[in-house]
Enzyme design. Sequence first.
Site, PDB file in Angstrom:
ATOM      1  N   ASN A   9     -53.352  21.703  38.466  1.00 36.80           N
ATOM      2  CA  ASN A   9     -52.498  21.984  39.171  1.00 36.80           C
ATOM      3  C   ASN A   9     -52.231  23.585  38.867  1.00 36.80           C
ATOM      4  O   ASN A   9     -51.540  23.813  38.110  1.00 36.80           O
ATOM      5  CB  ASN A   9     -51.337  21.115  39.381  1.00 36.80           C
ATOM      6  CG  ASN A   9     -50.185  21.742  40.271  1.00 36.80           C
ATOM      7  OD1 ASN A   9     -50.495  22.798  41.135  1.00 36.80           O
ATOM      8  ND2 ASN A   9     -48.933  21.235  40.211  1.00 36.80           N
ATOM      9  N   TRP A  10     -52.765  24.474  39.751  1.00 33.97           N
ATOM     10  CA  TRP A  10     -52.536  25.673  39.453  1.00 33.97           C
ATOM     11  C   TRP A  10     -51.219  26.519  39.684  1.00 33.97           C
ATOM     12  O   TRP A  10     -50.949  27.538  39.368  1.00 33.97           O
ATOM     13  CB  TRP A  10     -53.743  26.518  40.241  1.00 33.97           C
ATOM     14  CG  TRP A  10     -55.071  26.469  39.757  1.00 33.97           C
ATOM     15  CD1 TRP A  10     -55.674  25.675  38.606  1.00 33.97           C
ATOM     16  CD2 TRP A  10     -56.364  27.102  40.225  1.00 33.97           C
ATOM     17  NE1 TRP A  10     -56.892  25.827  38.338  1.00 33.97           N
ATOM     18  CE2 TRP A  10     -57.373  26.547  39.324  1.00 33.97           C
ATOM     19  CE3 TRP A  10     -56.431  28.071  41.304  1.00 33.97           C
ATOM     20  CZ2 TRP A  10     -58.652  26.891  39.591  1.00 33.97           C
ATOM     21  CZ3 TRP A  10     -57.861  28.335  41.357  1.00 33.97           C
ATOM     22  CH2 TRP A  10     -58.858  27.922  40.741  1.00 33.97           C
ATOM     23  N   LYS A  11     -50.525  25.814  40.479  1.00 33.74           N
ATOM     24  CA  LYS A  11     -49.163  26.074  41.048  1.00 33.74           C
ATOM     25  C   LYS A  11     -49.244  27.509  41.835  1.00 33.74           C
ATOM     26  O   LYS A  11     -50.414  27.831  42.361  1.00 33.74           O
ATOM     27  CB  LYS A  11     -48.108  26.054  40.083  1.00 33.74           C
ATOM     28  CG  LYS A  11     -48.250  24.801  39.161  1.00 33.74           C
ATOM     29  CD  LYS A  11     -46.922  24.405  38.276  1.00 33.74           C
ATOM     30  CE  LYS A  11     -47.109  22.943  37.616  1.00 33.74           C
ATOM     31  NZ  LYS A  11     -46.137  22.832  36.829  1.00 33.74           N
ATOM     32  N   HIS A  95     -44.802  16.640  44.492  1.00 31.05           N
ATOM     33  CA  HIS A  95     -44.791  17.302  43.173  1.00 31.05           C
ATOM     34  C   HIS A  95     -43.070  17.481  42.874  1.00 31.05           C
ATOM     35  O   HIS A  95     -42.357  17.880  43.836  1.00 31.05           O
ATOM     36  CB  HIS A  95     -45.432  18.478  43.048  1.00 31.05           C
ATOM     37  CG  HIS A  95     -45.331  18.916  41.647  1.00 31.05           C
ATOM     38  ND1 HIS A  95     -44.553  19.673  40.977  1.00 31.05           N
ATOM     39  CD2 HIS A  95     -46.375  18.650  40.733  1.00 31.05           C
ATOM     40  CE1 HIS A  95     -44.782  19.913  39.489  1.00 31.05           C
ATOM     41  NE2 HIS A  95     -45.976  19.513  39.503  1.00 31.05           N
ATOM     42  N   GLU A  97     -41.337  19.971  41.588  1.00 33.87           N
ATOM     43  CA  GLU A  97     -41.033  21.229  42.003  1.00 33.87           C
ATOM     44  C   GLU A  97     -40.795  21.408  43.618  1.00 33.87           C
ATOM     45  O   GLU A  97     -39.850  21.978  43.903  1.00 33.87           O
ATOM     46  CB  GLU A  97     -42.300  22.207  41.652  1.00 33.87           C
ATOM     47  CG  GLU A  97     -41.978  22.490  40.065  1.00 33.87           C
ATOM     48  CD  GLU A  97     -43.425  22.836  39.431  1.00 33.87           C
ATOM     49  OE1 GLU A  97     -44.260  23.348  40.136  1.00 33.87           O
ATOM     50  OE2 GLU A  97     -43.580  22.710  38.285  1.00 33.87           O
ATOM     51  N   GLU A 167     -45.085  12.117  36.305  1.00 32.19           N
ATOM     52  CA  GLU A 167     -45.031  13.425  35.815  1.00 32.19           C
ATOM     53  C   GLU A 167     -43.352  13.501  35.433  1.00 32.19           C
ATOM     54  O   GLU A 167     -42.599  13.777  36.408  1.00 32.19           O
ATOM     55  CB  GLU A 167     -45.384  14.586  36.687  1.00 32.19           C
ATOM     56  CG  GLU A 167     -46.647  14.790  37.011  1.00 32.19           C
ATOM     57  CD  GLU A 167     -47.044  16.161  37.596  1.00 32.19           C
ATOM     58  OE1 GLU A 167     -47.881  16.512  36.974  1.00 32.19           O
ATOM     59  OE2 GLU A 167     -46.598  16.755  38.266  1.00 32.19           O
ATOM     60  N   GLY A 173     -44.231  21.855  31.843  1.00 33.86           N
ATOM     61  CA  GLY A 173     -43.791  23.263  31.569  1.00 33.86           C
ATOM     62  C   GLY A 173     -42.921  23.370  30.357  1.00 33.86           C
ATOM     63  O   GLY A 173     -42.515  24.570  30.305  1.00 33.86           O
ATOM     64  N   SER A 212     -47.014  18.909  30.397  1.00 31.58           N
ATOM     65  CA  SER A 212     -47.479  19.381  29.053  1.00 31.58           C
ATOM     66  C   SER A 212     -48.529  18.779  28.409  1.00 31.58           C
ATOM     67  O   SER A 212     -48.949  18.717  27.247  1.00 31.58           O
ATOM     68  CB  SER A 212     -46.337  19.609  28.240  1.00 31.58           C
ATOM     69  OG  SER A 212     -45.412  20.110  28.607  1.00 31.58           O
ATOM     70  N   GLY A 233     -50.765  21.130  34.419  1.00 30.72           N
ATOM     71  CA  GLY A 233     -50.327  22.428  34.961  1.00 30.72           C
ATOM     72  C   GLY A 233     -51.036  23.679  34.197  1.00 30.72           C
ATOM     73  O   GLY A 233     -52.040  24.090  34.398  1.00 30.72           O
ATOM     74  N   GLY A 234     -50.009  24.099  33.216  1.00 28.86           N
ATOM     75  CA  GLY A 234     -50.376  25.259  32.607  1.00 28.86           C
ATOM     76  C   GLY A 234     -51.537  25.602  31.859  1.00 28.86           C
ATOM     77  O   GLY A 234     -52.306  26.395  31.834  1.00 28.86           O
TER      78      GLY A 234
HETATM   79  P1  13P Z   1     -47.577  21.454  32.840  1.00 29.75           P
HETATM   80  O1  13P Z   1     -48.856  20.813  32.400  1.00 29.75           O
HETATM   81  O2  13P Z   1     -47.783  22.826  32.894  1.00 29.75           O
HETATM   82  O3  13P Z   1     -46.569  20.757  32.156  1.00 29.75           O
HETATM   83  O4  13P Z   1     -47.191  21.154  34.392  1.00 29.75           O
HETATM   84  C1  13P Z   1     -47.474  19.829  34.715  1.00 29.75           C
HETATM   85  C2  13P Z   1     -47.560  19.618  36.398  1.00 29.75           C
HETATM   86  O5  13P Z   1     -46.381  19.931  36.875  1.00 29.75           O
HETATM   87  C3  13P Z   1     -48.827  19.283  36.909  1.00 29.75           C
HETATM   88  O6  13P Z   1     -48.541  18.923  38.303  1.00 29.75           O
END
Ligand code: 13P
Length: 250
Positions: A9-11, A95, A97, A167, A173, A212, A233-234
Amino acid sequence: MRRKLVAGNWKMHGSLAENQTRLTQLVLALKGNEATDVAVFATAPYLFQCKSLLAASAIKWGAQDVSQFASGAYTGEISTSMLVDFGCSLVLVGHSERREIFHETNAIVAQKFAAVLSANMTPVLCVGETLEQRESGQTLSIIVEQIKAVLEEVSIADFKQAVIAYEPVWAIGTGKTATPEQAQEVHAAIRDLLAQYDANVAQGIQILYGGSVKPDNADAIFAQPDVDGALVGGASLNSDDFVKICNAAG
Ligand code: 13P
């Protein structure tokens, strides 16, 4: 035996130049990995680029969100048919967010889930508890509520064409991963919940862990019996790390 799915997930990150490098690296590095399903979730302006660079590979691409409405006067929104036009096969819904920052309720998430299914794409339903909810012992009840809201909108059979991503909000994050045991406990509870409706659906569905995930914790997480992959994510922004996580899955 369920296949594992590792999705990045590149956000709200990336640029044409950055994506070009990353996607080219992924296609090359993952050519030999047929054991794992791999996908990336890019922001809408880059879906055409994903289509151009990934169509000849086994890597799938999808959107991070979608409108619950089919078309009409919804300024700024993107419909499922537009995503289909750009070759998306998967869409993230709910998600944390989106839920937290953009106030998406369980009911809206359920409508988005149904919209994605109607367009013959795969919804990846994200669920998870906040730190406060975990500390007050509400983890499982929150997740049950999030999934049941979707079951009010669609049938259990529709989950055959869906993926769930657990999640925990406190692990996103933050560098604070759920322990493999914490992840397994929730994944097993999700499967048990679905089994109350349909045992075959429960057995077949891929349940991903997100929060993470890094190359150095992926092995232990993937070793859990009810963890069928990761939503990253990251670490998905770094091709080397993402490839390592994909290879750890398969
Ligand atoms: P991180 O891997 O950066 O913690 O993010 C997880 C995430 O929200 C994937 O959708």
